[in-house]
Design an enzyme around this catalytic site. Structure first.
Site, short mmCIF file in Angstrom:
data_model
loop_
_atom_site.label_atom_id
_atom_site.label_comp_id
_atom_site.label_asym_id
_atom_site.label_seq_id
_atom_site.Cartn_x
_atom_site.Cartn_y
_atom_site.Cartn_z
N ASP A 86 0.81 -1.21 0.00
CA ASP A 86 0.00 0.00 0.00
C ASP A 86 0.85 1.26 0.00
O ASP A 86 0.34 2.36 0.15
CB ASP A 86 -0.95 0.00 1.19
N ASP A 117 19.44 9.79 -12.12
CA ASP A 117 18.97 11.01 -11.48
C ASP A 117 20.06 12.05 -11.30
O ASP A 117 19.78 13.18 -10.93
CB ASP A 117 18.35 10.68 -10.11
N ASP A 125 21.82 4.71 -12.15
CA ASP A 125 22.12 5.02 -10.75
C ASP A 125 22.53 3.78 -9.96
O ASP A 125 23.38 3.85 -9.09
CB ASP A 125 20.88 5.65 -10.08
N ASP A 139 13.60 6.04 -5.92
CA ASP A 139 13.58 4.85 -6.76
C ASP A 139 13.83 3.58 -5.95
O ASP A 139 13.81 2.48 -6.51
CB ASP A 139 14.65 4.96 -7.85
N GLU A 308 12.70 -1.15 -27.53
CA GLU A 308 11.33 -1.48 -27.16
C GLU A 308 11.01 -0.76 -25.86
O GLU A 308 11.80 -0.80 -24.90
CB GLU A 308 11.16 -2.99 -26.97
N ASP A 343 14.03 9.29 -13.89
CA ASP A 343 12.76 8.57 -14.04
C ASP A 343 12.53 8.06 -15.45
O ASP A 343 11.39 7.97 -15.93
CB ASP A 343 11.57 9.45 -13.60
N GLU A 366 6.36 -7.83 -30.47
CA GLU A 366 5.10 -7.10 -30.36
C GLU A 366 4.37 -7.60 -29.11
O GLU A 366 4.72 -8.63 -28.53
CB GLU A 366 4.24 -7.29 -31.61
N CYS A 598 8.31 0.34 -38.90
CA CYS A 598 9.75 0.11 -38.74
C CYS A 598 10.50 1.41 -38.48
O CYS A 598 11.53 1.40 -37.80
CB CYS A 598 10.33 -0.56 -39.98
#
Length: 616
Positions: A86, A117, A125, A139, A308, A343, A366, A598
């Site tokens: 949480d 960063d 990092d 992070d 990707e 980030d 894909e 492409c």
């Protein structure tokens, strides 16, 4: 037997033990074989502030003939993480030492600190044993060591934070003290002695260094132990241990159906018209565009093949990442030089140059939209990679990438047959577009059968003399001539069989029906080695920007001033609310064995669904 108020004593292994009252005190009578379990119910405020006393009485005597006692010091030790996911480090979660998937799952999550960063970090990092700023800390996952008890430990006791040798090269731990962050666990340090100071909280920050991969399922453990120092020459003895377990976040790739954030494209000396049309399309769709100029791309235009996009996510934070292809083109510096930043993470997998082929370009990776297959949910879709036909030898994606994709688990890969193509990329014959109904998408498949059917219909209607490739510096080809070319038809019969093989795999592995698939007219030709090339610009090799599609202009037969291939595609996709913009890529991409997809790449918004809530 007597004991202090902050002690619980339980007598076991003797059902005959009896309680009696002597001088107003409750005393237990113990028999031979009695066992007393002693537990502190609150931490001590001072060393040896609790006591258990056993008195020995003679037969019928009211006064003890002897006494024995033990002094106790109670210390509460808890190593804590965000085990309920949480975003808050709770105290002593009973499930913190294990890790389970699903909406009711428990266990902490660790980001791989693969962004940059600070300009002081050498690359990413993570792994350099330093914390440069507060952004870098964000992070990492927080871990707390909470202690309650007297100001000092009894003599000869120590607290030790430690991890295993097998986990030490996959994480780093920093201790927060007086606004300084000390490297305390990692590859160079397997343990760290903690100075005990009574009731206090020690803050630690944990970063991952390695994504799940072959031989590493992603689970990492950290322990704190209370050790008793023994006489010289005898190892310290652990008398208490507390453990927490993290799972390193997987990399999640994004399908075309997610909303775009940013489009990437190269500027090279001969793609001015293409670039202008892409910029107009992106501008009208109201998305951001980033252009990679020649001083970075060095003439390499294949933005899709180099990288990707995906993202990583923990309950407290997430950020996009780019996976760099092992195929070293002239664009190889772009992902690390232009994208690695605060980030924005960077991942690379190195393979032997002798192992790398064209199928290792990322046009051959894909992602399907989310699907359900035989009751099994894939909320992040499934990764599709092209490979060789199962019964033959041929090109397969290099092992380091295949192992990496499989190890992420959340998007269980499906291997298709793409080795029949010269480049061997799955984006040459398929794509996904959003749809307002059914499963929320359609699969578009290149189809020679659909193309021949369309051309035969146009010929039957009297348009046999309509010609392809008008406006191009190449020989025009009429519908009648094309349909009478037996060698082309035979080659496309073969290609259709290859696509149909993949069609069956896709239907089975993605839970699709024929109603989920749209056949898009396409033709191919075979080169001297028997590998297939697009005969005209392949319309499925498009860029998908929400409801706006950037489609390779096919230069099909012109009938009543309209390209019949364009007209057909519009008629198929307009009912889905999709708009087609046809982009001329013949000179700058098609003739160089690629198309619009492409030459572009798209970073997209992450899924709203949290990966730890699924069950792989």
């Amino acid at each position: 037997m007597r004991h202090s108020a902050n002690v619980d004593a339980i007598i076991t292994k003797n059902d005959t033990a009896k309680m009696r009252v002597v001088n107003g005190e409750k005393l237990w009578t113990l028999e031979k074989g009695s066992v007393i379990e002693i537990m502190m119910n609150t931490p001590s405020t001072e060393t040896n502030d609790a006591k258990v006393t056993v008195a020995y009485y003679g037969p019928g005597a009211d006064a003890p003939i002897d006494k024995a006692g033990v002094y106790l010091t109670g210390i509460e030790i808890s190593l804590d993480v965000d085990a309920d996911r949480d975003g808050v480090v709770e105290k002593n979660n009973p499930h913190k030492a294990s890790w389970t998937w699903g909406p009711d799952g428990q266990g902490a999550i660790l980001l791989v600190n693969c962004d940059k960063d600070s300009i002081l970090s050498r690359l990413e990092d993570g792994g350099d044993e330093n914390v440069y700023n507060k952004e870098d800390l964000q992070d990492m996952s927080m871990m707390m060591l909470r202690t309650r008890g007297p100001e000092k430990l009894p003599t000869s006791y120590n607290l030790l934070l430690h991890t295993s040798a097998s986990d030490s090269d996959k994480l780093e731990v920093f201790h927060s003290q007086n606004k300084q962050y000390s490297y305390v666990l990692g590859k160079k340090k397997l343990h760290y002695k903690i100075r005990y100071t009574g009731t206090t909280e020690h803050k630690f920050f944990v970063e991952g260094l390695c994504f799940p991969n072959n031989g590493f399922p992603g689970l990492l453990s950290i322990n704190v132990s209370l050790l008793e120092t023994m006489p010289e020459g005898i190892p310290e003895t652990p008398i208490f241990k507390d453990t927490v377990t993290f799972r390193v976040t997987p990399v999640i790739m994004t399908p075309h159906t997610l909303e775009p954030i940013e489009v990437y494209v190269c500027s090279v000396k001969d793609n001015y018209l293409f670039l202008k049309q892409i910029k107009n399309l992106v501008s009208e769709a109201n998305y951001k565009i980033t252009i990679c100029f020649e001083y970075v791309n060095r003439g390499d235009r294949w933005m899709q093949e180099e990288m990707e996009f995906g993202y990583i996510q923990a309950p407290h934070k997430g950020f996009p990442v780019v996976l760099d292809s092992p195929k070293e083109g002239e664009l190889k510096d772009f992902p690390v030089r232009e994208l690695l930043s605060p980030d924005f993470g960077y991942i690379t997998k190195v393979a032997l140059s002798s192992e790398v082929t064209s199928v290792d370009s990322f046009g051959n990776v894909e992602v399907s939209p989310p699907v359900t297959v035989n009751g099994k949910e894939y909320p992040f879709g499934r990764i599709l990679i092209g490979s060789s036909f199962p019964t033959t030898t041929g090109r397969r994606m290099t092992k380091v990438i295949r192992d990496f994709l499989y190890a992420q688990k959340v998007q269980a890969p499906v291997e298709l047959y793409s080795d029949w193509l010269l480049m061997g990329h799955v984006d040459e014959f398929l794509t996904f577009v959003p749809a307002p109904d059914r499963k929320g998408f359609r699969l578009l498949l290149a189809s020679p059968v659909a193309c021949y059917k369309l051309l035969q219909e146009k010929k039957r209607l009297g348009h046999g003399d309509a010609a392809m490739f008008q406006g191009l510096e190449m020989k025009r080809l009429t519908i009648s001539k094309l349909l009478s070319t037996d060698s082309l038809e035979q080659e496309n019969n073969y290609v259709q069989h290859c696509i149909d093989w993949n069609r069956d795999i896709l239907k089975q592995q993605l839970g699709l029906t024929e109603e989920d698939i749209i056949d898009i007219p396409a033709l191919f030709r075979l080169d001297g080695s028997g590998k297939a090339l697009a005969f005209f610009p392949s319309m499925v090799n498009m860029v998908v920007l929400g409801t706006e599609l950037g489609v390779p202009k096919p230069y099909g037969p012109i009938i009543e001033e309209t390209c019949c291939f364009e007209e057909n595609l519009i008629s198929l996709l307009k009912p889905l609310g999709l708009n087609c913009t046809f982009i001329d890529d013949v000179v700058s991409y098609h003739r160089k064995l690629g198309e619009v997809h492409c030459g572009t790449n798209v970073r997209r918004k992450p899924f709203t669904y949290k990966w730890w809530n699924m069950v792989p």
